[in-house]
Design a protein around this motif. Structure first.
Motif, PDB file in Angstrom:
ATOM      1  N   GLN A 226       0.845  -1.185   0.000  1.00  0.00           N
ATOM      2  CA  GLN A 226       0.000   0.000   0.000  1.00  0.00           C
ATOM      3  C   GLN A 226       0.880   1.234   0.000  1.00  0.00           C
ATOM      4  O   GLN A 226       2.053   1.130   0.386  1.00  0.00           O
ATOM      5  CB  GLN A 226      -0.963  -0.019   1.202  1.00  0.00           C
ATOM      6  CG  GLN A 226      -0.279  -0.344   2.508  1.00  0.00           C
ATOM      7  CD  GLN A 226      -1.225  -0.266   3.685  1.00  0.00           C
ATOM      8  OE1 GLN A 226      -1.938   0.707   3.844  1.00  0.00           O
ATOM      9  NE2 GLN A 226      -1.217  -1.281   4.527  1.00  0.00           N
ATOM     10  N   PRO A 227       0.373   2.368  -0.445  1.00  0.00           N
ATOM     11  CA  PRO A 227      -0.974   2.632  -0.934  1.00  0.00           C
ATOM     12  C   PRO A 227      -1.251   1.969  -2.291  1.00  0.00           C
ATOM     13  O   PRO A 227      -0.328   1.727  -3.068  1.00  0.00           O
ATOM     14  CB  PRO A 227      -1.012   4.152  -1.064  1.00  0.00           C
ATOM     15  CG  PRO A 227       0.414   4.548  -1.262  1.00  0.00           C
ATOM     16  CD  PRO A 227       1.230   3.580  -0.469  1.00  0.00           C
ATOM     17  N   GLU A 228      -2.504   1.705  -2.533  1.00  0.00           N
ATOM     18  CA  GLU A 228      -2.925   1.067  -3.770  1.00  0.00           C
ATOM     19  C   GLU A 228      -2.605   1.972  -4.966  1.00  0.00           C
ATOM     20  O   GLU A 228      -2.792   3.187  -4.891  1.00  0.00           O
ATOM     21  CB  GLU A 228      -4.429   0.802  -3.702  1.00  0.00           C
ATOM     22  CG  GLU A 228      -4.828  -0.330  -4.603  1.00  0.00           C
ATOM     23  CD  GLU A 228      -6.313  -0.640  -4.484  1.00  0.00           C
ATOM     24  OE1 GLU A 228      -6.921  -0.852  -5.531  1.00  0.00           O
ATOM     25  OE2 GLU A 228      -6.815  -0.646  -3.342  1.00  0.00           O
ATOM     26  N   GLY A 229      -2.096   1.399  -6.022  1.00  0.00           N
ATOM     27  CA  GLY A 229      -1.786   2.170  -7.220  1.00  0.00           C
ATOM     28  C   GLY A 229      -0.376   2.747  -7.230  1.00  0.00           C
ATOM     29  O   GLY A 229       0.014   3.430  -8.179  1.00  0.00           O
ATOM     30  N   PHE A 230       0.389   2.459  -6.191  1.00  0.00           N
ATOM     31  CA  PHE A 230       1.751   2.994  -6.066  1.00  0.00           C
ATOM     32  C   PHE A 230       2.615   2.594  -7.271  1.00  0.00           C
ATOM     33  O   PHE A 230       3.224   3.428  -7.936  1.00  0.00           O
ATOM     34  CB  PHE A 230       2.351   2.472  -4.752  1.00  0.00           C
ATOM     35  CG  PHE A 230       3.697   3.038  -4.366  1.00  0.00           C
ATOM     36  CD1 PHE A 230       3.810   4.083  -3.455  1.00  0.00           C
ATOM     37  CD2 PHE A 230       4.880   2.486  -4.877  1.00  0.00           C
ATOM     38  CE1 PHE A 230       5.051   4.585  -3.075  1.00  0.00           C
ATOM     39  CE2 PHE A 230       6.121   2.991  -4.507  1.00  0.00           C
ATOM     40  CZ  PHE A 230       6.204   4.047  -3.607  1.00  0.00           C
ATOM     41  N   ARG A 231       2.614   1.302  -7.552  1.00  0.00           N
ATOM     42  CA  ARG A 231       3.461   0.782  -8.627  1.00  0.00           C
ATOM     43  C   ARG A 231       3.119   1.437  -9.971  1.00  0.00           C
ATOM     44  O   ARG A 231       4.014   1.943 -10.673  1.00  0.00           O
ATOM     45  CB  ARG A 231       3.275  -0.735  -8.707  1.00  0.00           C
ATOM     46  CG  ARG A 231       4.070  -1.424  -9.774  1.00  0.00           C
ATOM     47  CD  ARG A 231       3.871  -2.954  -9.669  1.00  0.00           C
ATOM     48  NE  ARG A 231       4.636  -3.628 -10.696  1.00  0.00           N
ATOM     49  CZ  ARG A 231       4.199  -3.812 -11.946  1.00  0.00           C
ATOM     50  NH1 ARG A 231       3.010  -3.374 -12.296  1.00  0.00           N
ATOM     51  NH2 ARG A 231       4.965  -4.430 -12.829  1.00  0.00           N
ATOM     52  N   GLU A 232       1.835   1.449 -10.321  1.00  0.00           N
ATOM     53  CA  GLU A 232       1.418   2.008 -11.612  1.00  0.00           C
ATOM     54  C   GLU A 232       1.788   3.482 -11.706  1.00  0.00           C
ATOM     55  O   GLU A 232       2.285   3.951 -12.728  1.00  0.00           O
ATOM     56  CB  GLU A 232      -0.105   1.863 -11.795  1.00  0.00           C
ATOM     57  CG  GLU A 232      -0.607   0.431 -11.922  1.00  0.00           C
ATOM     58  CD  GLU A 232      -0.527  -0.374 -10.618  1.00  0.00           C
ATOM     59  OE1 GLU A 232      -0.470   0.245  -9.524  1.00  0.00           O
ATOM     60  OE2 GLU A 232      -0.493  -1.614 -10.691  1.00  0.00           O
ATOM     61  N   THR A 233       1.541   4.202 -10.615  1.00  0.00           N
ATOM     62  CA  THR A 233       1.826   5.646 -10.613  1.00  0.00           C
ATOM     63  C   THR A 233       3.303   5.912 -10.869  1.00  0.00           C
ATOM     64  O   THR A 233       3.669   6.758 -11.699  1.00  0.00           O
ATOM     65  CB  THR A 233       1.424   6.259  -9.252  1.00  0.00           C
ATOM     66  OG1 THR A 233       0.030   6.051  -9.074  1.00  0.00           O
ATOM     67  CG2 THR A 233       1.729   7.743  -9.199  1.00  0.00           C
ATOM     68  N   PHE A 234       4.157   5.167 -10.181  1.00  0.00           N
ATOM     69  CA  PHE A 234       5.579   5.506 -10.284  1.00  0.00           C
ATOM     70  C   PHE A 234       6.240   4.932 -11.527  1.00  0.00           C
ATOM     71  O   PHE A 234       7.232   5.483 -12.007  1.00  0.00           O
ATOM     72  CB  PHE A 234       6.304   5.182  -8.974  1.00  0.00           C
ATOM     73  CG  PHE A 234       5.913   6.177  -7.917  1.00  0.00           C
ATOM     74  CD1 PHE A 234       6.272   7.510  -8.048  1.00  0.00           C
ATOM     75  CD2 PHE A 234       5.125   5.802  -6.845  1.00  0.00           C
ATOM     76  CE1 PHE A 234       5.866   8.455  -7.114  1.00  0.00           C
ATOM     77  CE2 PHE A 234       4.716   6.737  -5.895  1.00  0.00           C
ATOM     78  CZ  PHE A 234       5.097   8.074  -6.032  1.00  0.00           C
ATOM     79  N   ILE A 235       5.680   3.866 -12.086  1.00  0.00           N
ATOM     80  CA  ILE A 235       6.191   3.412 -13.385  1.00  0.00           C
ATOM     81  C   ILE A 235       5.872   4.478 -14.437  1.00  0.00           C
ATOM     82  O   ILE A 235       6.709   4.815 -15.284  1.00  0.00           O
ATOM     83  CB  ILE A 235       5.610   2.025 -13.745  1.00  0.00           C
ATOM     84  CG1 ILE A 235       6.290   0.954 -12.876  1.00  0.00           C
ATOM     85  CG2 ILE A 235       5.795   1.725 -15.236  1.00  0.00           C
ATOM     86  CD1 ILE A 235       5.830  -0.460 -13.127  1.00  0.00           C
ATOM     87  N   GLU A 236       4.673   5.042 -14.332  1.00  0.00           N
ATOM     88  CA  GLU A 236       4.269   6.104 -15.263  1.00  0.00           C
ATOM     89  C   GLU A 236       5.130   7.355 -15.064  1.00  0.00           C
ATOM     90  O   GLU A 236       5.578   7.980 -16.036  1.00  0.00           O
ATOM     91  CB  GLU A 236       2.794   6.423 -14.998  1.00  0.00           C
ATOM     92  CG  GLU A 236       2.042   6.974 -16.177  1.00  0.00           C
ATOM     93  CD  GLU A 236       0.563   7.209 -15.813  1.00  0.00           C
ATOM     94  OE1 GLU A 236      -0.035   6.386 -15.073  1.00  0.00           O
ATOM     95  OE2 GLU A 236       0.032   8.235 -16.257  1.00  0.00           O
ATOM     96  N   LEU A 237       5.363   7.707 -13.807  1.00  0.00           N
ATOM     97  CA  LEU A 237       6.164   8.911 -13.529  1.00  0.00           C
ATOM     98  C   LEU A 237       7.611   8.719 -13.988  1.00  0.00           C
ATOM     99  O   LEU A 237       8.228   9.629 -14.539  1.00  0.00           O
ATOM    100  CB  LEU A 237       6.110   9.254 -12.039  1.00  0.00           C
ATOM    101  CG  LEU A 237       6.767  10.589 -11.670  1.00  0.00           C
ATOM    102  CD1 LEU A 237       6.051  11.762 -12.341  1.00  0.00           C
ATOM    103  CD2 LEU A 237       6.784  10.787 -10.155  1.00  0.00           C
ATOM    104  N   PHE A 238       8.151   7.524 -13.780  1.00  0.00           N
ATOM    105  CA  PHE A 238       9.518   7.220 -14.218  1.00  0.00           C
ATOM    106  C   PHE A 238       9.629   7.445 -15.727  1.00  0.00           C
ATOM    107  O   PHE A 238      10.586   8.082 -16.211  1.00  0.00           O
ATOM    108  CB  PHE A 238       9.863   5.771 -13.849  1.00  0.00           C
ATOM    109  CG  PHE A 238      11.332   5.436 -13.915  1.00  0.00           C
ATOM    110  CD1 PHE A 238      12.091   5.328 -12.761  1.00  0.00           C
ATOM    111  CD2 PHE A 238      11.962   5.200 -15.145  1.00  0.00           C
ATOM    112  CE1 PHE A 238      13.451   5.013 -12.814  1.00  0.00           C
ATOM    113  CE2 PHE A 238      13.305   4.881 -15.204  1.00  0.00           C
ATOM    114  CZ  PHE A 238      14.057   4.790 -14.040  1.00  0.00           C
ATOM    115  N   ALA A 239       8.653   6.976 -16.466  1.00  0.00           N
ATOM    116  CA  ALA A 239       8.670   7.140 -17.926  1.00  0.00           C
ATOM    117  C   ALA A 239       8.572   8.611 -18.317  1.00  0.00           C
ATOM    118  O   ALA A 239       9.242   9.066 -19.266  1.00  0.00           O
ATOM    119  CB  ALA A 239       7.523   6.346 -18.544  1.00  0.00           C
ATOM    120  N   ALA A 240       7.757   9.373 -17.575  1.00  0.00           N
ATOM    121  CA  ALA A 240       7.611  10.801 -17.888  1.00  0.00           C
ATOM    122  C   ALA A 240       8.911  11.554 -17.607  1.00  0.00           C
ATOM    123  O   ALA A 240       9.313  12.447 -18.364  1.00  0.00           O
ATOM    124  CB  ALA A 240       6.456  11.396 -17.086  1.00  0.00           C
TER     125      ALA A 240
END
Ligand code: OGA
Ligand code: NI
Length: 321
Positions: A130-144
């Motif tokens: 947790q928090p839920e969605g952590f992985r998706e958020t930071f994979i997206e941010l890493f790419a940005a």
């Protein structure tokens, strides 16, 4: 010394817009390069990292660090040098400093495909439940951040008289690290500072969150200057690898995060630096165009990015020799 007794002057780092790059890449490169040569820092608005993604990332960051200490410590990787997952409060110490830093952090690296040739040098990510969605958020941010970093590197290449895509092979599958930082409220009598004076190890650092006061750079005349970016802008600075590659034409400037004024001491400070690294096998070899009679080659012996990183992590107490 308890902390900075008086408010420091503000560094006159011009605020650039990355939007200007497409219309006039030469002018943008000159402005970015000029800011780096003068301060080792640049302030970049319109960096292309979506505001809603950043807002989600702040919410995740705050929620993670608000977890109980023992839950966070479960994500500490013993012997991992802080490369991935959680590093507890008061672990890292700036090179040569007498006190540990008043910060805790989380590191996210690049996701590599199974069997990738850099698997031995770049550890797999670990993710909190947790928090839920952590992985998706930071994979997206890493790419940005990757995308913004590539655009900035093309301007740096232009400024150095290199092809605009010169850095592309150097940073492909590079060992970049996204750091989520939490500086908890500071006690009035704390002898430590949030982050002691240091230089970054990597090529360039792209930092979000410096609107909350504290970040200072050490100017060429020895004066500490506050960095005060406009809301949402990125603070970008040159790291030691780029300084070495450019024979100090682009300086890696010492910086720190001081404790806030008494009325802000009860607040946490959060920031997100993206340490843009080359691929582990990239050879840091002084660019010939930066060598001259007045500026002879300071680094006749090249070193791989991986070996250089290892040397530096030992110095800051994250890796044992
Ligand atoms: C760092 C750093 C600055 C900040 O993590 O290397 O300089 O504002 N952070 O948190
Ligand atoms: Ni730093």
């Amino acid at each position: 010394m308890l902390d900075t007794p008086t408010a420091p002057a503000t560094a006159q780092v011009p605020a650039l817009s990355l939007n200007d790059q497409s219309a006039d890449p030469v002018a943008f490169a000159a402005a970015l390069g000029g800011s780096f040569e003068r301060f080792g820092f640049a302030v970049v608005a319109d960096h292309g990292v979506p505001a809603d993604l950043i807002a989600r990332a702040w919410a995740m960051t705050e929620a993670f660090f608000a977890l109980p200490e023992d839950m966070k410590r479960a994500y500490f990787v013993a012997g991992g040098g802080g490369a991935r997952g959680y590093t507890p409060f008061k672990t890292e110490i700036a090179k040569g400093a007498s006190h540990v830093d008043l910060k805790e952090f989380w590191h996210i690296g690049r996701e590599l495909a199974n069997g990738h040739r850099f698997e031995a040098q770049m550890s797999p990510n670990i993710w909190p439940d947790q928090p839920e969605g952590f992985r998706e958020t930071f994979i997206e941010l890493f790419a940005a951040f990757d995308t913004a970093g590539d655009r900035l590197l093309s301007a740096i290449a232009r400024h150095l008289g290199l092809a605009p895509d010169w850095f592309d092979p150097a940073v492909k599958d590079g060992n970049s690290v996204l750091r989520l930082l939490h500086y908890p409220p500071v006690a009035a009598d704390a002898p430590e500072v949030r982050a002691g004076a240091h230089e970054d190890i990597n090529l360039i650092t792209l930092l979000l969150g410096a609107e909350e006061a504290g970040l200072e750079l050490l100017d060429k005349n020895g004066e500490w200057l506050a960095i005060r970016p406009p809301e949402g802008a990125m603070v970008v600075n040159v790291g030691d690898m780029l300084q070495r590659l450019t024979n100090h034409v682009l300086p890696s400037t010492t910086h720190r995060v001081v404790n806030p004024a008494p009325e802000r001491r009860g607040h946490s400070r959060y920031s997100m630096p993206f340490f843009l690294h080359p691929a582990p096998d990239f050879l840091i070899e002084t660019l010939p165009s930066t060598i001259s009679a007045e500026n002879p080659n300071r680094y006749p012996t090249p070193i791989t990015a991986h070996d250089y990183l290892h040397e530096r992590l030992v110095e800051i107490g994250l890796v044992k020799a």
